[in-house]
Design an enzyme around this catalytic site. Sequence first.
Site, PDB file in Angstrom:
ATOM      1  CG  ASP A  22      44.440  41.510  37.909  1.00 44.72           C
ATOM      2  OD1 ASP A  22      43.692  42.362  38.425  1.00 44.72           O
ATOM      3  OD2 ASP A  22      44.186  40.292  37.893  1.00 44.72           O
ATOM      4  CG  HIS A  72      40.156  36.361  43.003  1.00 37.52           C
ATOM      5  ND1 HIS A  72      40.183  37.188  44.085  1.00 37.52           N
ATOM      6  CD2 HIS A  72      40.219  37.164  41.924  1.00 37.52           C
ATOM      7  CE1 HIS A  72      40.268  38.447  43.688  1.00 37.52           C
ATOM      8  NE2 HIS A  72      40.290  38.460  42.372  1.00 37.52           N
ATOM      9  N   GLY A  78      36.830  37.960  39.907  1.00 37.31           N
ATOM     10  CA  GLY A  78      36.312  36.624  40.161  1.00 37.31           C
ATOM     11  C   GLY A  78      35.159  36.233  39.259  1.00 37.31           C
ATOM     12  CB  VAL A 124      37.208  36.264  32.478  1.00 35.61           C
ATOM     13  CG1 VAL A 124      37.066  34.748  32.377  1.00 35.61           C
ATOM     14  CG2 VAL A 124      35.825  36.917  32.558  1.00 35.61           C
TER      15      VAL A 124
END
Length: 279
Positions: free
Chosen positions: A83, A177, A206, A228
Amino acid sequence: MTLVNTRELMESAAERGVGQGAFNIVHLETAEGLVAGAEAAGLPVILQISENCAKFHGGLEPLALASLEIARQASVPVSLHLDHAESEELAREAVDLGFGSVMYDGAHLDYELNVAATRRVAEYAHSRGVYIEAELGKVGGKNGAHAPGVRTDPAEAAAFVLATGVDALAVAVGSSHAMTERSAALDFGLISRLRSGLDVPLVLHGSSGVSDETIVAAIGAGMTKINVSTHLNGFFTRAIREYLDADPSVVDSRKYLEAGRVALVPEVSRLLTLFAKAI
């Protein structure tokens, strides 16, 4: 049911018009709790390791290898995703380690530089069968504040996907975020326009700051991958605080880390079920 390529999970969710949960690992206990929650729901999950998390652990490989093994032993399909990698080198490392997908985040770059860097990562990933996500229209910052006016332009998004060959696109539609309150207002009209103008799944970053009802509506408007992190970190941390408050003399960290890990399970199960039924 074991470690799978992210493409399998994303294509299945997109075809059915449902959401696929993607939850961030912070440490080994998080990974264990996330998979246990997916198993409780009987649903697949995407585990995510961020560049920031890799830096915290001094490198990507140790936590990645442990997470891959947890995924292999799961009773439900689990994929591992990198990520928010701003480093091309880190993205290539994740591909080589066996990740099912990587997100190269060039949103901090000028558009043309973002396109060029993302295309390089996409070519490397695709040559090894790995799914790739990118971001256009930077999602709000890490301090929890909204980023007023930041939105992804549908025409630019279509050109970006065509130029880079990415498989999924994270878009800025109103979320931010690291929010600890679930109060973000999303632009459903923009989500619908992005969905109709692109042939790749959309990703909502976010999502911790977005209510259940709004996430369900966003999935209905065209979102597929729902990221999440902060929201689930809250469950983990609150459980540890409660344990230490109840037993301030404890010194065995396994005891309170177990409390945190267990606290993740019902909320992970609930969220995956919510996303999977959002039709």
